[in-house]
Design an enzyme around this catalytic site. Structure first.
Site, short mmCIF file in Angstrom:
data_model
loop_
_atom_site.label_atom_id
_atom_site.label_comp_id
_atom_site.label_asym_id
_atom_site.label_seq_id
_atom_site.Cartn_x
_atom_site.Cartn_y
_atom_site.Cartn_z
N ASP A 146 0.86 -1.18 0.00
CA ASP A 146 0.00 0.00 0.00
C ASP A 146 0.89 1.23 0.00
O ASP A 146 1.96 1.24 0.61
CB ASP A 146 -0.97 0.01 1.19
N ASP A 173 -9.81 3.37 5.89
CA ASP A 173 -8.71 3.29 6.86
C ASP A 173 -9.15 3.91 8.19
O ASP A 173 -9.21 5.13 8.34
CB ASP A 173 -7.50 4.04 6.29
N GLU A 198 -8.05 4.23 11.96
CA GLU A 198 -6.96 4.04 12.89
C GLU A 198 -6.86 5.22 13.85
O GLU A 198 -7.72 6.11 13.85
CB GLU A 198 -5.65 3.80 12.16
#
Length: 285
Positions: free
Chosen positions: A84, A173, A175
């Site tokens: 990634d 994503d 996080e």
């Protein structure tokens, strides 16, 4: 007769005071990291070029360097190697990665509702041209704007999907907050709703269920270890060690494992949990 004060003299100080207060408020707002208001009313991230998939994981959960090496050496025919990337990688040498065995890649497209990766075209198109199955991901900022708004922005700026056999569904994503409180100031219920708004809107825009990238520790802390998304959204889990470890609740298995952030050419290395045929099936929907 007593002297009278003129009208302008009485109005000068209040007007000046109001102007100073307004300017002070503006300066204070712009000075706070990650809080500058965009033209559409949403806040702009202060350093999006420093926010990539897993950029906060090592800082909060640590990195098992030896474990990462073991994981890299334990590759088998039942998994597929991937990477990634984001703007911090710059222009990527995709042919070399393809030659080294990389078969899929995810590219950061957006963050919040204002940021677009300036290297997205080279990274996204370049991986495709090198024969690598590719996908895009969105770095979530749940305290900046709503989940639906960020999903729409993502889908419109690189996060779309096409049934060409080479495009993976977009990834969300989730996080640690790079700008403040770990859970972005949201309760478990509010965070679950934010994620639900994102994935529901993304599916409406693209016809695909978004992959959710998150660590077990963050998910437990910020959603109360919700089981809500395990049956619909593929799991991408980061753990820099010799095994994937305990998964978040609701997911009986992981789809992608980010096992190290220190690989050659591109640091972030991933492993798809299945054969190349199953990876292509995920791309085809």
């Amino acid at each position: 007769m007593p002297l009278r004060r003129s009208g302008p003299a009485r109005r000068t100080f209040p007007a000046a005071t109001g102007t100073l207060l307004s300017l002070s408020a503006l300066v204070l707002t712009l000075a706070l990291p990650g809080t500058a208001a965009a033209a559409g009313g949403d806040k702009e991230p202060a350093h999006p070029e420093q926010d990539w998939m897993g950029s906060t994981i090592a800082a909060h959960e640590g990195v098992d360097r030896a474990g990462g090496s073991d994981a890299q050496a334990s590759s088998s025919t039942s998994s597929v190697d991937g990477v990634d990337v984001s703007s911090h990688n710059g222009n990527v040498g995709w042919p070399a990665l393809r030659t080294s065995g990389v078969r899929f890649a995810y590219v950061k497209a957006t963050e919040g509702t204002t940021y677009k990766n300036p290297y997205f075209s080279q990274q996204y198109r370049g991986s495709y041209d090198a024969g690598i199955i590719h996908g895009a991901y969105h770095f979530a900022l749940p305290d900046h704007s709503g989940g639906a708004a960020q999903a729409k922005y993502f889908a419109a700026h690189g996060g779309g999907w096409s049934k060409d056999g080479k495009t993976l569904p977009g990834a969300l994503d989730m996080e640690y907050n790079p700008y403040g409180a770990t859970c972005y100031g949201k309760s478990d219920a509010a965070m679950i709703q934010w994620i639900a708004d994102f994935v529901t809107t993304y599916r409406a825009k693209t016809g695909r269920d978004a992959v959710i990238y998150t660590s077990t520790n963050w998910w437990t802390q910020c959603t109360g270890n919700s089981r809500k998304f395990g049956k619909t959204n593929p799991l991408w889990v980061p753990r820099y060690g010799s095994s994937v470890g305990t998964l978040p609740a609701g997911w009986p298995f992981h789809t992608i494992w980010q096992y190290t952030s220190t690989g050659p050419t591109v640091g972030d290395r991933n492993r798809f949990n299945g054969s190349f045929t199953r990876l292509k099936a995920l791309a085809n929907g």
